[in-house]
Enzyme design. Structure first.
Site, PDB file in Angstrom:
ATOM      1  N   LYS A   1      16.811 -19.548  70.513  1.00 16.22           N
ATOM      2  CA  LYS A   1      15.354 -19.245  70.911  1.00 16.22           C
ATOM      3  C   LYS A   1      14.308 -19.172  69.752  1.00 16.22           C
ATOM      4  O   LYS A   1      14.533 -18.318  68.846  1.00 16.22           O
ATOM      5  CB  LYS A   1      15.284 -18.449  72.068  1.00 16.22           C
ATOM      6  CG  LYS A   1      13.947 -18.322  72.760  1.00 16.22           C
ATOM      7  CD  LYS A   1      13.681 -17.026  73.766  1.00 16.22           C
ATOM      8  CE  LYS A   1      13.354 -15.816  72.985  1.00 16.22           C
ATOM      9  NZ  LYS A   1      12.518 -15.056  74.119  1.00 16.22           N
TER      10      LYS A   1
ATOM     11  N   LYS B   1       9.534 -14.614  68.341  1.00 15.37           N
ATOM     12  CA  LYS B   1       8.452 -13.929  67.699  1.00 15.37           C
ATOM     13  C   LYS B   1       9.078 -12.840  66.663  1.00 15.37           C
ATOM     14  O   LYS B   1       8.290 -12.705  65.553  1.00 15.37           O
ATOM     15  CB  LYS B   1       7.229 -13.567  68.633  1.00 15.37           C
ATOM     16  CG  LYS B   1       7.398 -12.443  69.339  1.00 15.37           C
ATOM     17  CD  LYS B   1       6.090 -12.195  69.941  1.00 15.37           C
ATOM     18  CE  LYS B   1       6.162 -11.640  71.320  1.00 15.37           C
ATOM     19  NZ  LYS B   1       7.075 -10.483  71.902  1.00 15.37           N
TER      20      LYS B   1
ATOM     21  N   LYS C   1      20.665  -4.802  71.716  1.00 16.25           N
ATOM     22  CA  LYS C   1      19.679  -4.287  71.069  1.00 16.25           C
ATOM     23  C   LYS C   1      20.338  -3.214  70.127  1.00 16.25           C
ATOM     24  O   LYS C   1      19.971  -2.734  69.025  1.00 16.25           O
ATOM     25  CB  LYS C   1      18.603  -4.013  71.580  1.00 16.25           C
ATOM     26  CG  LYS C   1      17.520  -4.997  71.858  1.00 16.25           C
ATOM     27  CD  LYS C   1      16.153  -4.992  71.942  1.00 16.25           C
ATOM     28  CE  LYS C   1      15.373  -6.159  72.210  1.00 16.25           C
ATOM     29  NZ  LYS C   1      14.026  -6.165  72.137  1.00 16.25           N
TER      30      LYS C   1
END
Ligand code: ATP
Ligand code: LTN
Length: 326
Positions: free
Chosen positions: A192, A195, A111
């Protein structure tokens, strides 16, 4: 009764992936364990968030957990930032965590990579997660594979603390779904369905308009050989749609392949869309019924009271052991 505890970040709107992998994974334990489910809103602000959207999503996500069938009598729901002991314990644990072990966290590396700036919170995030878990003496922590390393860090911190200050924390274990359905992005079926992805066309949100859901499925990326066969490597798009169909109907992939063997892609996709709608329509109806009711606040108030009492007790024990305060 053993205790499970987990948190799902309000970092985006919930998707059919969250339903199958996240909420479904919790639901199967609610009869067997005492269950604590919270919204880790403090974790969400380790990356940039729009305050208004974040605020709305916290309530929305709780309503969706209920609409998806998590039983309010069997689970305790609460919000992380409504319990100050999480951050207080987190600080004490930070002082009992080595830079070396925190620096090994792969999610932090991923990240923070290629970012011009990133927050200190993104680095200490797994220690706050350890506090979330250890405050409640959770025995098991249901999470996806991506969170396994964080639960292992919580274990290491608990063991070290117990050795240094005598037995204080239960050492938690991660509960990772076995193979489990991994739902992929409709526009890029090699990654994947997440969201927080950028392209909404690849994602079916639980609250998507039903016509929009149909359109997203009809325009899902496939291939050109027009055979409905499960082959993740060569036919990732069709395999993903078969996986979605199978998860929505509880039919095995084999049975679904058999059912669709004479279908062209257009007709197959129509059936996939219907199968999704059959699942999300009742969820949306239930959601609309409860989102503006008092139920959510009542549950969260109850959860806040109960978890503050448990957390306070543990925090006071820790504080004394470490020698803080009067
Ligand atoms: P983010 O984009 O913010 O990282 P996410 O959509 O990847 O979020 P998480 O909130 O990290 O989802 O995941 C919650 C749980 O739901 C995880 O334990 C994960 O295993 C499961 N999950 C999320 N997306 C999927 C998916 N597409 N297929 C199966 N399980 C999923
Ligand atoms: N990091 C988790 C969310 C999370 C969590 C926790 C999960 C925060 N604290 C404690 C289990 C236990 C995530 O991003 N899915």
């Amino acid at each position: 009764m053993k205790r499970i505890l987990t948190g799902l970040q309000p970092s985006g709107e919930l998707t059919i992936g969250s339903l199958i992998g996240g909420i479904g994974n919790i639901k199967k334990y609610e009869d067997k364990y005492e269950s604590f489910i919270f919204v880790p809103d403090l974790h969400s602000i380790t990356v940039d968030q729009d305050p208004k959207l974040l605020h709305e999503r916290i309530r929305k996500n709780i309503a969706l957990y209920l609409a998806c069938g998590l039983d309010p009598k069997k689970n305790t729901f609460y919000i992380q930032s409504e319990n100050l002991y999480h951050t207080n314990l987190s600080w004490i644990l930070e002082c009992n965590t080595y830079m070396g072990e925190a620096s090994r966290m792969t999610q932090y590396k991923e990240k923070s990579e290629n970012k011009k700036h990133h927050s200190v919170g993104l680095f200490t995030y797994p220690i706050l997660m350890a506090a979330d878990i250890l405050l409640y003496d959770a025995d098991f922590v249901p999470v996806g594979h991506d969170q396994k390393q964080h639960v292992e860090l919580a274990r290491d911190i608990a063991i070290r603390f117990n050795n240094k200050y005598d037995d204080t924390f239960t050492v938690p274990e991660p509960l990772i779904p076995e193979v489990g359905a991994r739902i992929k992005d409709l526009q890029d079926p090699t990654k994947k369905m997440s969201k927080s992805s950028e392209n909404p066309k690849g994602i079916i949100f639980l609250l998507d308009d039903l016509e929009v859901t149909r359109k997203k499925i009809m325009s899902a990326v496939t291939d050109s050989d027009n055979k409905v066969i499960y082959d993740e490597e060569n036919k990732p798009g069709i395999s993903n749609l078969l996986m979605i169909y199978s998860s929505m109907t509880n039919m095995s992939i084999k049975e679904a392949e058999e059912k669709f063997k004479d279908y062209n892609y257009g007709n197959f996709k129509k059936e996939v869309a219907e199968a999704i709608i059959n699942v999300i329509k009742p969820i949306q109806d239930k959601y609309n019924e409860i989102i503006n009711s008092n139920l959510i606040d009542e549950l969260l108030d109850e959860g806040k009271k109960k978890t503050n009492e448990i957390a306070k007790e543990k925090y006071e024990i820790v504080r004394k052991k470490v020698g803080l305060g009067r």
